[in-house]
Structure formats: structure tokens, C-alpha cells
Design an enzyme around this catalytic site. Structure first.
Site, PDB file in Angstrom:
ATOM      1  CG  HIS A 128      -2.122  -0.428   0.390  1.00 13.96           C
ATOM      2  ND1 HIS A 128      -1.869  -2.263   0.689  1.00 13.96           N
ATOM      3  CD2 HIS A 128      -3.558  -0.194   0.433  1.00 13.96           C
ATOM      4  CE1 HIS A 128      -3.412  -2.631   1.049  1.00 13.96           C
ATOM      5  NE2 HIS A 128      -4.484  -0.975   0.733  1.00 13.96           N
ATOM      6  CE  LYS A 136      -6.606  -9.962  11.764  1.00 11.41           C
ATOM      7  NZ  LYS A 136      -6.847  -9.103  12.633  1.00 11.41           N
TER       8      LYS A 136
END
Lengths: 182, 279
Positions: free
Chosen positions: A37, A102
Site C-alpha cells: 500500500h 478484518k
């Protein structure tokens, strides 16, 4: 009822998804976590092309174990999503439509999901061996030097997910615990 | 004086990690099953079912339970009448870890913190050594994932905050963690000592058989009360809502300074992996 959806995701498929829906996802998704990222957003900042077109794609926050001989992938459950919160809005605004991870997301990510009509799915953390059985193939497509953190193109079949945050304001990480708090 | 080759230590470390990463203990599995019976939330039950299925599949296929095969934490108690021979014991331990992570197809998750350059073999290990009476070496391997490690906290309370302050710090740590540490969690707590010793106790408490109460009746009662309060938070399996937020709370304590009340909370996900061998 369990909904069957396909990645890359189409807008009309997304329209019906609500926080709390159980889905089975089939198709192509891309793994990416902390280091990938950071690099993706650095490329965006420099105005350089990304290793894959984000439009309508789904990124899975995961860093798999090495595959055993004969297997497409090793254990590959989700990693905790909040660490990608600093980068996710930038990618959502460039067309990324779905994220799998999550845990709770920041206000900025929730807003980016709403603004772009996206979706955030929860996979079961710690079910890495089970989730690997849904992966048909895995291929590194970028940042190979990052090892487990490289971007992989995964073909998945019937990956079990729960819609955690939808584009209409639904957030299972808030609604779920509120229901059971005493 | 007993002589023990460091090669035995290396091979034991290897075997312990090979087992710990793939085979969840019966202690954890039976608590997952027990909570599946009582969990009220449909999502909670579905998650617990998946975890039980995952744990069985991992053991059967010799696959890691979770892709986060962790940092390699080791507790080593060395009997003072043991003479370690045949090389550097630290190197032997690193070799055991290196070989296990390679042969087991476990993830290399360890890197230099500032440069973020991966060491590629999951070393170094985190080794806690104690010298104890006797002529045996006890080794416990506890691979520690960082989804839960990141949610751990150290509270340097003041004495005036007392027992209630300690209890609130424990519950608040779990509340703030929410779904991030992969609940249902095991909550490891260290009370007293110094800042670093409190955290070490918290980590050590996680190597206890999951759900076994403390030998100290006061701590056992606190563990029971903490578990009850934590499971009223509503966080539930994976933070999607439910009754099963924690499987167990383990507490250790030791004397501390008159000015202090350290409380360390080390969060452990449901993949509470720990294997012990005595050589």
C-alpha cells in the site's frame, strides 16, 4: 441466505449488498498489505502508473505463507485492516471498489466507501488454512522483492465473506457489538 | 553436572515450532467448542465453526493454522546443573527457528523496524531465559502473531487506583482492541514488577494451559471476574458481535515498587499456540 458475487465487482451487484450479508466471492482479487500500500500510494503521488488498474477491483489485505509443493498457496487469512486506513481512501477514489480484511475501519475509510459506492468485507481472521482451500491460483504481479507482502493476483472460488461496511451507512462492527453489549 | 549438546536444543526448538504453528492445543480447541454451544450470535457461531474446522484442517494437512506464524517467542528454563556443549546455544536456537520456518512453509514475518527489510528466515527469535535449579532444560515455543500483539498495552497506574484500577485497565484494553486482535482472545496479564517485567509476566501467562485458573486464589477469582466482564462487552468472535470475546484471562503477579502499580496486558488471538518440551 448467502449471496454469490463475482470479482471484479459490478456496480449493480454491489447495490444489493448490506452490512451483515453473508457472501461467497468468486473471481479475481489482489493481495496487498502494509508495504504494498505504501508503494501504491507513492506511485499515485508521483503520477506513475499502478501495476494493475484499480477500477472495480477488490484488494485482499493478506500476506500468505509460502505454498507447499503442489498447492497454489499456503495459509492466507486476512490481516488487520486499520493499518491500511491511511492509504485506502486514495485507492478508493481511484476506482478500488472492494476491500477484504478484518477489524474496524477509520471514519475516513467509511466515508470513502460511501462516496465511491464501495464495500468492505470481513474474512475470518485466523482461518488461514480454511481460506486457502478457496484459492485456485496465485501469481505475483508486483513488488516481488517484498516477499509475502508482494501483490498477488488470486483466483478464488466461493471465498466466504461477510459484508462489514456497506455504501449505505451500515457498519457491522458497530451494530453487531451494540446488539450484545450488557 | 549434566552435559547437554546445543544440537539437542536446536532440534527441540525445531520440533516445537513445527508442531505449534500447525497443531492447536486441545485446551484451545475444547474452549472453542464449549463456546460454540453457548454463543448467541449467529455470526459468532459461524466464526467459531470456521475456526474449529480451520484448526482441524491445519493439523490434518500440516498447514499453519494462521498465515501469521508470528515472531518466534521462546521461554527457556535452564537447570543450573546443566553444561551446554558443542557450540553457541543462541545460534542453535536461531538455527532451530530458521529450519522450522523454512521446512514448514511458515511465513517469514520479521524485519528490521526502521528500514523494513525482511530478514527472510523469521529470525531473530525472542528468547526469555531463566536459570533454575536442576539438570533439565525446559523449552516452550510460542509463535506470536502481531494482529493481537499490536493491541497489547502497558498501564503504569498509581497505587491510588488500586484493584479497581487494575480491573478497569484490563477490560479497557480488550474494549479498545475490538475486533482487531482476532477474538475470541486469550488475555495475558502481568501485574507488578517493573515495566518490562510486567509485560514479560503477561506474555508468560499465555503459555499456561488455556483456561486453567491461577494457583493463587485471589488471582483465580480476578481471572473469573475479568472473563465475565470482558464477555459482556459484546465484541464477540471477530468483533462482529456476540458473547465470546475472550476464551480465558490469565494473570500473574509479583511485588512492585511502593510508588507503582504496573499492569501489562498482552493480547493473544484465538490461535493461542504454545508447545513445551523438557530435555
Amino acid at each position: 441466505m448467502i449471496k454469490k458475487i463475482h470479482a471484479p465487482l459490478r456496480a449493480e451487484e454491489l447495490e444489493d449488498l448490506r452490512a451483515g450479508d453473508s457472501v461467497l466471492l468468486t473471481g479475481v482479487i489482489y493481495t496487498g498489505r502494509d508495504a504494498a500500500h505504501k508503494r501504491l500510494c507513492a506511485l499515485v503521488a508521483e503520477g506513475k502508473p499502478l501495476p494493475f488498474a484499480l477500477r472495480n477491483q477488490v484488494i485482499y489485505y493478506a500476506g500468505p505463507c509460502p505454498a507447499k509443493p503442489g498447492d497454489p498457496i499456503g495459509s492466507c487469512g486476512p490481516t488487520t485492516s486499520y493499518r491500511m486506513d491511511a492509504y485506502a481512501p486514495t485507492l478508493c477514489d481511484l476506482g478500488l471498489i472492494g476491500m477484504i480484511g478484518k477489524g474496524q475501519r477509520s471514519e475516513a475509510v467509511v466515508e470513502a466507501i460511501r462516496r465511491n459506492g464501495g464495500v468492505y468485507f470481513a474474512a475470518t481472521g485466523g482461518a488461514g488454512a480454511l481460506i486457502a482451500t478457496s484459492v485456485r491460483s496465485a501469481e505475483v504481479i508486483a513488488f516481488e522483492d517484498l516477499g509475502t507482502e508482494a501483490i498477488r493476483r488470486l483466483e478464488v472460488e466461493s471465498l466466504p465473506l461477510i459484508v462489514a461496511i456497506d455504501a449505505h451507512g451500515g457498519n457491522l462492527y458497530e451494530e453487531g457489538p451494540a446488539r450484545y453489549r450488557r | 553436572m549434566r552435559e547437554l549438546s546445543v544440537k539437542r536444543i536446536e532440534d527441540t526448538v525445531y520440533a516445537l515450532f513445527m508442531s505449534a504453528c500447525c497443531e492447536i492445543g486441545e485446551d484451545v480447541l475444547s474452549l472453542l467448542e464449549k463456546n460454540l454451544e453457548t454463543e448467541e450470535s449467529p455470526f459468532g457461531r459461524e466464526v467459531l465453526r470456521q475456526l474449529i474446522e480451520n484448526d482441524r484442517l491445519a493439523a490434518e494437512r500440516k498447514m499453519p493454522i494462521c498465515q501469521d506464524t508470528g515472531m518466534a517467542v521462546i521461554f527457556m528454563d535452564v537447570g543450573q546443573d546443566v553444561h551446554l556443549t558443542g557450540g553457541d546455544v543462541n545460534e542453535a536456537i536461531e538455527n532451530g527457528v530458521r529450519r522450522a520456518y523454512r521446512d514448514g512453509c511458515f511465513r517469514a514475518s520479521v524485519l528490521t523496524p526502521l528500514t523494513r527489510i525482511n530478514t527472510k528466515d523469521n529470525t531473530p527469535a525472542i528468547v526469555h531465559t531463566r536459570i533454575v535449579p536442576g539438570e533439565q532444560v525446559t523449552l516452550t515455543a510460542a509463535p506470536k502473531g502481531f494482529g493481537s500483539e499490536n493491541m497489547s498495552r502497558l498501564w503504569m497506574l498509581t497505587p491510588s487506583q488500586g484493584v479497581e484500577g487494575v480491573k478497569n485497565a484490563i477490560v479497557e484494553t480488550v474494549r479498545l482492541a475490538g475486533g482487531n486482535p482476532c477474538p475470541p482472545v486469550v488475555v495475558g496479564v502481568g501485574i507488578g514488577g517493573t515495566a518490562e517485567r510486567a509485560m514479560q509476566m503477561a506474555k508468560h501467562s499465555l503459555t499456561r494451559e488455556c483456561g486453567t485458573p491461577s494457583d493463587d486464589p485471589m488471582l483465580a477469582e480476578m481471572e473469573r471476574e475479568m472473563l465475565e466482564r470482558i464477555n459482556k462487552l459484546g465484541i464477540g468472535p471477530q468483533g462482529l458481535g456476540g458473547r465470546t470475546t475472550a476464551l480465558a484471562v490469565h494473570i500473574e503477579q509479583m511485588p512492585t515498587h511502593i510508588a507503582g502499580l504496573p499492569v501489562a496486558v498482552n493480547m493473544q488471538c484465538h490461535a493461542a499456540r504454545h508447545k513445551t518440551a523438557v530435555i
